[in-house]
Enzyme design. Structure first.
Site, mmCIF file in Angstrom:
data_model
loop_
_atom_site.group_PDB
_atom_site.id
_atom_site.type_symbol
_atom_site.label_atom_id
_atom_site.label_comp_id
_atom_site.label_asym_id
_atom_site.label_seq_id
_atom_site.Cartn_x
_atom_site.Cartn_y
_atom_site.Cartn_z
ATOM 1 N N GLY A 38 -2.090 46.032 23.501
ATOM 2 C CA GLY A 38 -1.037 45.018 23.750
ATOM 3 C C GLY A 38 -1.914 43.593 23.179
ATOM 4 O O GLY A 38 -2.383 43.740 21.969
ATOM 5 N N GLU A 60 -0.668 56.407 -3.436
ATOM 6 C CA GLU A 60 0.311 56.363 -4.904
ATOM 7 C C GLU A 60 -0.056 57.675 -5.605
ATOM 8 O O GLU A 60 0.574 58.571 -6.004
ATOM 9 C CB GLU A 60 1.076 55.379 -5.223
ATOM 10 C CG GLU A 60 1.964 54.701 -4.427
ATOM 11 C CD GLU A 60 1.082 53.673 -3.491
ATOM 12 O OE1 GLU A 60 1.972 53.160 -2.551
ATOM 13 O OE2 GLU A 60 -0.119 53.593 -3.380
ATOM 14 N N GLU A 106 -15.689 62.755 -3.696
ATOM 15 C CA GLU A 106 -15.695 61.361 -3.090
ATOM 16 C C GLU A 106 -14.445 61.325 -1.899
ATOM 17 O O GLU A 106 -14.382 60.771 -0.871
ATOM 18 C CB GLU A 106 -15.580 60.271 -3.879
ATOM 19 C CG GLU A 106 -15.271 59.006 -3.394
ATOM 20 C CD GLU A 106 -15.143 57.608 -4.431
ATOM 21 O OE1 GLU A 106 -14.794 56.650 -3.979
ATOM 22 O OE2 GLU A 106 -14.912 58.228 -5.678
ATOM 23 N N ILE A 135 -17.489 46.840 -6.126
ATOM 24 C CA ILE A 135 -18.382 47.878 -6.077
ATOM 25 C C ILE A 135 -19.027 47.795 -4.737
ATOM 26 O O ILE A 135 -20.246 46.791 -4.196
ATOM 27 C CB ILE A 135 -19.235 47.595 -7.264
ATOM 28 C CG1 ILE A 135 -18.622 47.681 -8.625
ATOM 29 C CG2 ILE A 135 -20.318 48.833 -7.049
ATOM 30 C CD1 ILE A 135 -17.724 48.752 -8.851
ATOM 31 N N LEU A 162 -22.082 53.220 -7.143
ATOM 32 C CA LEU A 162 -21.337 53.527 -8.286
ATOM 33 C C LEU A 162 -20.332 52.661 -8.689
ATOM 34 O O LEU A 162 -19.638 51.762 -8.126
ATOM 35 C CB LEU A 162 -20.579 54.757 -8.132
ATOM 36 C CG LEU A 162 -19.716 55.291 -9.092
ATOM 37 C CD1 LEU A 162 -19.833 56.951 -9.061
ATOM 38 C CD2 LEU A 162 -18.341 55.034 -9.253
ATOM 39 N N ARG A 217 -6.754 49.897 31.973
ATOM 40 C CA ARG A 217 -5.859 48.605 32.196
ATOM 41 C C ARG A 217 -4.739 49.090 33.253
ATOM 42 O O ARG A 217 -4.151 50.257 33.298
ATOM 43 C CB ARG A 217 -5.092 48.434 30.809
ATOM 44 C CG ARG A 217 -3.985 47.458 30.887
ATOM 45 C CD ARG A 217 -4.410 46.019 30.836
ATOM 46 N NE ARG A 217 -3.361 45.076 30.861
ATOM 47 C CZ ARG A 217 -3.568 43.857 31.027
ATOM 48 N NH1 ARG A 217 -4.517 43.443 31.827
ATOM 49 N NH2 ARG A 217 -2.508 43.140 30.755
#
Length: 381
Positions: free
Chosen positions: A337, A365, A240, A155, A121, A266
């Site tokens: 880490g 925003e 979308e 795109i 698109l 870990r």
């Protein structure tokens, strides 16, 4: 939220495919920035390229919830494949089905559903990102054709797409109400790809800039009606955002998975770091916010599946989920880490991938503005 038996089967089927076919090549895709072409036909064989497309056109005849599940499962291991998938199956094929005439449906949808055709698109331009309706690409009617002039950028699938939905101004004086959506083939005279763009994340998914230099598009390739493209655009952006929310959720889930795994493997100070309270707090916060994001995402998807207007819920879901994915990925790097900062560990890829979704499909925003305007009843156009 619980999956029905049918949805659980779909989720497990896609998850199994992704772990077998995509997970093993995800890191290599990130390093080389190359997308293996064989993936398209594999996705087509699995029946997920046309999730929301009726069976008569080669699709699966399902809905938005199913497509969200597919998107999430792919993104858990490769956001690059997921975003190319969304651009193809949702932004192109889904919009084409809902807005094209029958001739265009029969011509393009079977190939898009099988993976023989790749979709994209074209909306964003170098000078109009968040201000999508401020586009400068134009289309002028000349006999049986429209002549398109302008460019599109950022795109997804652009450089490799066979079929693209492209927006252009057919009446500049009408502003947002002078936009028309067109279906463009890569072989149309005047269409070209100027360059492929290199990104910091979602590497492997091909992104590019498109040029329309007196590009001749048959008049019958209009989606909807002339000057009514804003309706196509807005309805497409809503769904979308639901799918991008599912994509972001998958990225967050992937980063969370790697964090739980690493914290158990870990050891520091003679103990697994999973026993440290500060690590446990991070894991708890990651899980909680991801669960909230899941509920927002699938609530919006469920409403979309019922044919309801989801502008508010879609914007809310993607706003929260995209920002959550970035935060979760940041914490994943922190839990790892120094190793998290190394390219050998996938969590840095998840972080680089996640950030895009606070920008694409409308920035955080813009999403906040959409939410506020919907709640306050302020018209955008």
């Amino acid at each position: 939220m619980e999956y029905s038996e049918e949805l659980e089967i779909l989720r497990k089927t896609v998850s199994s495919f992704v772990q077998k076919e995509i997970a093993p090549i995800a890191e290599e895709m990130d390093k080389t920035d190359e997308f293996p072409n064989w993936i398209w036909n594999k996705l087509g064989e699995l029946g997920i390229l046309g999730v929301t497309i009726p069976e008569q056109y080669g699709g699966s005849g399902l809905g938005a919830v199913e497509q969200a599940i597919v998107t999430e499962e792919i993104a858990k291991y490769s956001a690059a494949v997921a975003v190319s998938y969304v651009a193809h199956s949702n932004l192109c094929a889904h919009n084409l089905y809902h807005n094209a005439n029958e001739n265009l449906r029969e011509k393009y949808l079977p190939g898009l559903c099988s993976g023989n055709l790749i979709g994209a698109l074209g909306l964003t331009e170098p000078g109009s990102g968040s201000d999508a309706v401020g586009m400068s690409t134009t289309a002028k009617r000349e006999g049986d054709y429209y002549i398109l002039n302008g460019s599109k950028t950022f795109i997804t699938n652009g450089p490799i797409a066979d079929v693209l939905i492209v927006y252009a101004k057919t009446d500049k004086e009408k502003g947002a109400h002078g936009i028309t959506a067109f279906l463009v083939e890569k072989g149309f005279p005047g269409f070209s790809v100027s360059k492929r763009l290199e990104k910091m994340g979602n590497r492997g998914s091909v992104t590019g800039e498109l040029i329309f230099d007196d590009c001749r598009v048959p008049a019958e390739n209009i989606l909807g009606e002339e000057n009514k493209g804003i309706k196509v655009m807005m309805s497409g952006l809503d769904i979308e955002r639901v799918m991008v929310s599912a994509l972001s959720l998958g990225i967050g889930e992937g980063a969370f998975r790697e964090s739980v795994k690493y914290s158990k493997e870990r050891s520091q100070f003679g103990k697994e770091i999973a026993t440290f309270q500060l690590i446990q707090a991070k894991i708890a916060d990651m899980y909680t916010t991801l669960q909230a994001a899941r509920l927002l995402t699938y609530d919006a998807a469920s409403e979309a599946a019922k044919g309801k207007k989801v502008t508010l819920k879609a914007a809310s879901a993607i706003l929260f989920t995209a920002e959550t994915a970035t935060k979760v990925a940041l914490e994943a790097v922190q839990i790892h880490g120094g190793y998290g900062y190394m390219l050998d560990y996938p969590v840095n890829r998840y972080l680089r991938d996640a950030k895009l979704y606070e920008i694409g499909a409308g920035t955080s925003e813009v999403r906040r503005l959409i939410i506020a305007r919907e709640l306050l009843g302020v018209k955008t156009f």
